[in-house]
Write a protein that holds these residues in place. Structure first.
Motif, short mmCIF file in Angstrom:
data_model
loop_
_atom_site.label_atom_id
_atom_site.label_comp_id
_atom_site.label_asym_id
_atom_site.label_seq_id
_atom_site.Cartn_x
_atom_site.Cartn_y
_atom_site.Cartn_z
N ARG A 48 0.81 -1.22 0.00
CA ARG A 48 0.00 0.00 0.00
C ARG A 48 0.84 1.27 0.00
O ARG A 48 0.35 2.33 -0.37
N ASN A 49 2.07 1.15 0.44
CA ASN A 49 2.95 2.32 0.52
C ASN A 49 4.27 1.98 -0.14
O ASN A 49 5.26 1.64 0.51
N ILE A 50 4.29 2.08 -1.46
CA ILE A 50 5.47 1.69 -2.24
C ILE A 50 6.67 2.59 -1.97
O ILE A 50 7.81 2.23 -2.27
N PHE A 51 6.43 3.74 -1.37
CA PHE A 51 7.50 4.72 -1.18
C PHE A 51 8.58 4.25 -0.21
O PHE A 51 9.66 4.84 -0.17
N ILE A 52 8.31 3.19 0.56
CA ILE A 52 9.36 2.68 1.44
C ILE A 52 10.49 2.07 0.62
O ILE A 52 11.58 1.84 1.16
N ILE A 53 10.25 1.83 -0.66
CA ILE A 53 11.33 1.33 -1.53
C ILE A 53 12.45 2.36 -1.62
O ILE A 53 13.60 2.02 -1.90
N ASP A 54 12.13 3.64 -1.37
CA ASP A 54 13.14 4.70 -1.38
C ASP A 54 14.16 4.54 -0.25
O ASP A 54 15.24 5.15 -0.29
N PHE A 55 13.81 3.74 0.77
CA PHE A 55 14.76 3.53 1.86
C PHE A 55 16.03 2.85 1.38
O PHE A 55 17.06 2.89 2.05
N LEU A 56 15.95 2.22 0.21
CA LEU A 56 17.12 1.55 -0.35
C LEU A 56 18.28 2.52 -0.56
O LEU A 56 19.44 2.12 -0.63
N GLU A 57 17.96 3.81 -0.69
CA GLU A 57 19.00 4.82 -0.85
C GLU A 57 19.97 4.81 0.33
O GLU A 57 21.14 5.18 0.18
N PHE A 58 19.49 4.37 1.50
CA PHE A 58 20.32 4.40 2.70
C PHE A 58 20.92 3.04 3.03
O PHE A 58 21.87 2.95 3.79
N PHE A 59 20.36 1.99 2.44
CA PHE A 59 20.85 0.66 2.73
C PHE A 59 22.00 0.25 1.81
O PHE A 59 22.73 -0.69 2.10
N THR A 60 22.13 0.92 0.66
CA THR A 60 23.14 0.52 -0.32
C THR A 60 23.95 1.72 -0.77
O THR A 60 23.49 2.85 -0.69
N ARG A 61 25.13 1.44 -1.28
CA ARG A 61 25.95 2.48 -1.89
C ARG A 61 25.64 2.50 -3.38
O ARG A 61 26.30 1.85 -4.20
N ARG A 62 24.60 3.23 -3.74
CA ARG A 62 24.11 3.22 -5.10
C ARG A 62 24.97 4.09 -5.98
O ARG A 62 25.37 5.19 -5.62
N ARG A 63 25.24 3.61 -7.19
CA ARG A 63 26.01 4.36 -8.17
C ARG A 63 25.11 4.72 -9.33
O ARG A 63 24.15 4.01 -9.64
N LYS A 64 25.41 5.80 -9.98
CA LYS A 64 24.61 6.23 -11.12
C LYS A 64 24.63 5.16 -12.21
O LYS A 64 25.67 4.74 -12.68
N GLY A 65 23.45 4.74 -12.60
CA GLY A 65 23.34 3.73 -13.64
C GLY A 65 23.66 2.32 -13.15
O GLY A 65 23.81 1.41 -13.95
N ASP A 66 23.78 2.15 -11.83
CA ASP A 66 24.13 0.84 -11.28
C ASP A 66 22.92 -0.07 -11.35
O ASP A 66 21.93 0.14 -10.69
#
Length: 393
Positions: A366-384
């Motif tokens: 119901r609240n898909i926006f928690i998927i944004d928490f992944l920004e803090f769980f991983t070291r995301r790279r542009k285009g990764d």
């Protein structure tokens, strides 16, 4: 045309999200076949997610300590309260840690719009049940869902996703169209609080289209106020819910009137906090609501359902997970504000306010926006997007 493996996993994610909406329908409670289909489909999706995690390890041996730590905490919650949904959310996040987050939200939006239209349309044509409930003399329609507030609540989720995805490109006629649908749904469901919240959200989205309103929001005072909210909004809403609920007594006229306005959310939260123990890792509580009453459930039952997310998370998952979730929302607000993604920041604020009314603050269906928490769980790279490498190998 060559199909990328990443596209297959995006498709599986859409299937996964669809199982949540299907599980909220009347048919889910009346048809054992649909219930089994939803269960097996979701289990299949989890197997695919685990397979993706294993495949990712071939190309990315980075240890995501934060996700592992979160899964470790959810294990304690599972052992303490038998709630396994946090572990399953952790698996989803680990599987999609390097995928395009906005694309995942867009997929969720498309799936929700399509299924919502199908379910409501089928209920109008009496192909699936349209259960009715009474509030005084008012007949409330569920529109194919198990209860009236679920249908308009699903629409609220769709509105939030639409604004999040469109951001500043949203048009005035789209806002007006969304509000017209809101009125129609209110007419059938009498879902007052969700209707009011949708109206407020769309009104703000409408007003910021005008230049003089934009200048007001651009003022130093408003900017400093919003920046301050980044730090205090999640924890403040949590304490407001707990303190007000604890203070509630029927003899307090102000709180009693506020309780009536909020459809008894304060008094029910008060009873729950009195009846159930607050622990570090949650408790196994059977929440009993009105969904299906008179159709698949007995007429006589003890209603104890708590709608407020902040109290539900505290009771279901415990104090530690509650603090982690509040921290994640605080960090997400700060990040959106610092990146000047003001529409996305606004939607996250709306989700936090929505948490006062519904128990979906940490519900990926119901609240898909928690998927944004992944920004803090991983070291995301542009285009990764490591899964793309699997296709090429």
């Amino acid at each position: 045309m060559k199909i990328k493996l990443s596209d297959i996993f995006y498709f599986i994610f859409g299937i996964y999200i669809s199982t949540f909406l299907l599980s909220y329908t009347c048919v889910y409670l009346t048809s054992a076949n649909l219930a089994l289909f939803v269960k097996y489909t979701r289990d299949f999706c989890y197997l695919c997610f685990l397979a993706k995690i294993v495949l990712d390890l071939k190309f990315d041996q980075r240890i995501y300590i934060k996700i592992i730590f979160f899964l470790f905490l959810t294990l304690f919650v599972w052992l303490s309260s038998s709630h396994r949904d946090l572990i399953l959310i952790g698996i989803v996040m680990l599987a999609y840690k390097n995928m395009n987050l906005k694309k995942l939200i867009k997929i969720s939006y498309i799936v929700n719009v399509f299924l919502f239209m199908c379910i409501v349309s089928l209920s109008f044509f009496k192909i699936i049940p349209d259960w009715t409930y009474l509030r005084g003399d008012v007949v409330r329609h569920s529109l194919g869902f198990q209860y009236t507030t679920i249908s308009i609540g699903c629409y609220l989720s769709i509105v939030l996703m639409f604004i999040y995805l469109k951001s500043s490109s949203i048009k005035i006629f789209q806002i007006i169209f969304l509000e017209c649908i809101n009125f129609v749904l209110y007419f059938y469901t009498n879902g007052r609080l969700s209707f009011l919240l949708i109206t407020i959200i769309l009104s703000i989205a409408f007003l910021v289209k005008f230049r003089f309103i934009k200048k007001i929001f651009a003022s130093n005072f408003v900017r400093k106020t919003c920046s301050f909210l980044n730090y205090v909004l999640p924890i403040s809403l949590f304490f407001i819910v707990i303190i007000v609920s604890k203070m509630y007594t029927p003899s307090n006229s102000f709180l009693n009137n506020l309780d009536n306005i909020t459809s008894f959310r304060i008094s029910l939260t008060h009873k729950a906090l009195e009846a159930y123990e607050i622990s570090l890792f949650g408790s196994n509580i059977e929440w009993i609501g009105y969904g299906g009453v008179g159709y698949v459930n007995k007429e006589y039952f003890v209603y104890n359902y708590v709608d407020t997310s902040y109290a539900r998370i505290l009771l279901d998952y415990g104090l530690i997970i509650t603090l982690v979730i509040l921290y994640l929302y605080t960090m997400l607000l700060r990040k959106k504000w610092q990146e000047k993604k003001y529409y996305e920041w606004f939607i996250i604020c709306c989700v936090l306010v929505w948490g006062l009314l519904e128990p979906y603050l940490f519900n990926i269906g119901r609240n898909i926006f928690i998927i944004d928490f992944l920004e803090f769980f991983t070291r995301r790279r542009k285009g990764d997007d490591n899964i793309e490498k699997i296709t090429e190998s």
